[in-house]
Design a protein around this motif. Sequence first.
Motif, PDB file in Angstrom:
ATOM      1  N   UNK A  68       1.700 -15.490 -16.362  1.00  0.00           N
ATOM      2  CA  UNK A  68       2.662 -14.859 -15.222  1.00  0.00           C
ATOM      3  C   UNK A  68       4.193 -15.601 -15.156  1.00  0.00           C
ATOM      4  N   UNK A  69       3.946 -16.935 -15.146  1.00  0.00           N
ATOM      5  CA  UNK A  69       5.337 -17.664 -14.941  1.00  0.00           C
ATOM      6  C   UNK A  69       6.214 -17.482 -16.285  1.00  0.00           C
ATOM      7  N   UNK A  70       5.405 -17.570 -17.547  1.00  0.00           N
ATOM      8  CA  UNK A  70       6.123 -17.292 -18.814  1.00  0.00           C
ATOM      9  C   UNK A  70       6.744 -16.010 -18.946  1.00  0.00           C
ATOM     10  N   UNK A  71       5.688 -15.063 -18.397  1.00  0.00           N
ATOM     11  CA  UNK A  71       6.329 -13.673 -18.691  1.00  0.00           C
ATOM     12  C   UNK A  71       7.624 -13.400 -17.836  1.00  0.00           C
ATOM     13  N   UNK A  72       7.606 -13.973 -16.545  1.00  0.00           N
ATOM     14  CA  UNK A  72       9.043 -13.834 -15.872  1.00  0.00           C
ATOM     15  C   UNK A  72      10.125 -14.622 -16.819  1.00  0.00           C
ATOM     16  N   UNK A  73       9.940 -15.580 -17.323  1.00  0.00           N
ATOM     17  CA  UNK A  73      11.233 -16.283 -17.990  1.00  0.00           C
ATOM     18  C   UNK A  73      11.344 -15.595 -19.028  1.00  0.00           C
ATOM     19  N   UNK A  74      10.344 -15.010 -19.918  1.00  0.00           N
ATOM     20  CA  UNK A  74      10.638 -14.639 -21.013  1.00  0.00           C
ATOM     21  C   UNK A  74      11.194 -12.899 -21.049  1.00  0.00           C
ATOM     22  N   UNK A  75      10.720 -12.376 -19.973  1.00  0.00           N
ATOM     23  CA  UNK A  75      11.230 -10.916 -19.746  1.00  0.00           C
ATOM     24  C   UNK A  75      12.848 -11.278 -19.602  1.00  0.00           C
ATOM     25  N   UNK A  76      13.303 -12.185 -18.546  1.00  0.00           N
ATOM     26  CA  UNK A  76      14.811 -12.648 -18.160  1.00  0.00           C
ATOM     27  C   UNK A  76      15.571 -12.923 -19.590  1.00  0.00           C
TER      28      UNK A  76
END
Lengths: 69, 382, 268
Positions: free
Chosen positions: B145-153
């Motif tokens: 989830x943390x990476x998902x956040x960063x990757x989405x941004x």
Amino acid sequence: MAKKKLKAHHIERTWCKGCGICVHFCPKQVLALDEHNIAYPADPEACICCRMCEYRCPDLAIEVECQET
Amino acid sequence: MQGKVKFIQGNEVCVEAALYAGLEFFAGYPITPSTEIAEAMSARLPQIGGRFLQMEDEISSICAIIGASLTGRKAMTATSGPGFSLMQEALGYAVMTEIPCVIVDVQRGGPSTGLPTHVGQGDVNQARYGTHGDHAIVALTASNHQDMFAITVEAFNIAETFRTPVILLFDEVTGHMREKVVIPEKGEISLVERLRTSVESGVDYHPYLPREDGRLPMSDFGGVHRYNVTGLYHDMWGFPSDDPKIVYGLIRHLMDKIQNYTGNMTFFRQDHIEDAHTVLVSYGAAARSARHLVENRRKRGERLGLLELQTLWPFPGDVVRKVCKNADYIVVVELNTGQVIREVKLAVDRPERVYLANRIDGQLISPTDIQNILRLLHGKGV
Amino acid sequence: MSVKDYIRERFFPHMWCPGCGHGVVLNAMIRAVESLGMSKNEIVMVSGIGCSARISGYVDFHSMHTIHGRALAFATGIKMSRPELNVIVPMGDGDALAIGGNHFLHAARRNIEMTAIVMNNRIYGMTGGQFSPLSGYAAAASTAPYGNIDHGFDIAKLSEAAGATFVARTTTYHVHELSRLIRDAILHEGFSVLEVLTQCPTYFGRYNRAGDAPEMMETYKNRTVAVGSEKKNQDPDLIERGVFVKKELPEYCREYEKVIEKNQQKQT
């Protein structure tokens, strides 16, 4: 209402594709197609400035310039 | 990392991240397993003055976000396999017209209706080659989830920087799984805002004339510059042209603006690579199991390493080659019949070292599954 | 002001065939916009694919030439994003009602304020004269060499049933009416549909022995009547022209603005 009088037919010769719509629907047979199949005012004197040729022209090639008399 | 801690679904993380990135417009159509993205958007967007549209299908959804983006809003849609298939033509339109947008594909088992509620990673090649004609594309993914956040941004940043659609290839497991995520404070992740033209009203503006760095300043549709947008090959004003010079120039530009800047869009994680004689190459949900196995077996002295790809397209072949240079075994872990493995084989020296560890039955590959395959490879038997 | 103030002159002569009715629609549309006194910057024209779709390239508005059938979907995104813009969506009959049929229905159902102009020439012109969903039974087309067995839609009835709040029909012969109806459609606060019967002498006319452009326009003159005319009772095959539907219902963008107003968080 003031009557309108023709000043000039402005015809973009390079835009006209000679479809004959203006000629066909002119109520006074003012317009005709020349030997290159391009519209021209054959009898401008007869024009009553109804501008239907201008409005129906699919090539946007005709502008009828009129003046109030 | 400072910020609000949440325990939410991956699909909700994607929503939070998109809003963090400045999303103002979402259009979508319900489809499992991505629907929670649309649901959350319908609640969140009006709260910030943004707009949510539920369209009549996925085709109209992507068309609507392209239209909205052209008027100057950051825009996104989300779908899954069948919907992603429907979006392919308009995706190509966004490529050709250089309109930034983000398309989320929460992958499920395919082909066709496939396995709506089960995981798959079968859309990797579709993301790359789905729309017709030569083109470059950016596709990113993440495993937690943390990476998902960063990757989405990051997807929004890349879309705006390069005026391109960006695909987020998530999957059913990461989309539906709940885990902790820290929503970063404002400013913690830098955001790229749209590059707008400084050309003033009344001065000839060239919407499709790239600057030297390949970027094209935009003018919001409905603003002071009236120009044309078309999916046909077009000149610098956006008007159709089939002049071979213009056609060549445009296709080269569309390829080069991505391919020459892969450094700005290559994201990956590597663990225990230095002395690894076996390197697992994985991504998305599958990389969770790969990571678990690597951590577990390291404790027992096994020289395993992990390369987790977050950028799938443009494929980071150079990274893969470097990381896998000294490995005796390179094992690609993915949930399909072998899509990324093909790229890995093309990237590495001695491709005969590359093996596939996969599952194609709708189930997430487990660390044990991978371990069994490794034991066979290493000649140990199961 | 003249027509030339609203067109991109450098692309003339346009690419349509001699006598094509689409040029007449362009002509009337410009006069309609001129009479409204709108700024060119306030108008966005979104089109799909086909002969009709090329109209957007000729007008000096914001113009978006999209993909086949999806113009209304792109337009919906634009309008929702910037409701202050006037969005005009010219489409061909195949573009609007075959490949784009679903988007057409749903745009009408939402009652989103935009002007859909269906330029109905009953044929796919760009690809060379295949039958369209408006060709009608027994029409000849390059893909109906033995006569078409598909039945056509009634665009006006379809639009009304789908929820369009302004529905009208006219022809390229009735140019004053055409210009006035485009004007009324643009002014209407909701989804407006204007069907324009427009001649394709090159394909529909030729395949169906309907004559040249003037002759096809004569047919529009002789085989249509004003809506509500007595003549229709005597000759049911006559096609009605005029406004079929005009009603006020909540418009989509305004409804969404209310959703935002109610739910927008106070800035802290």
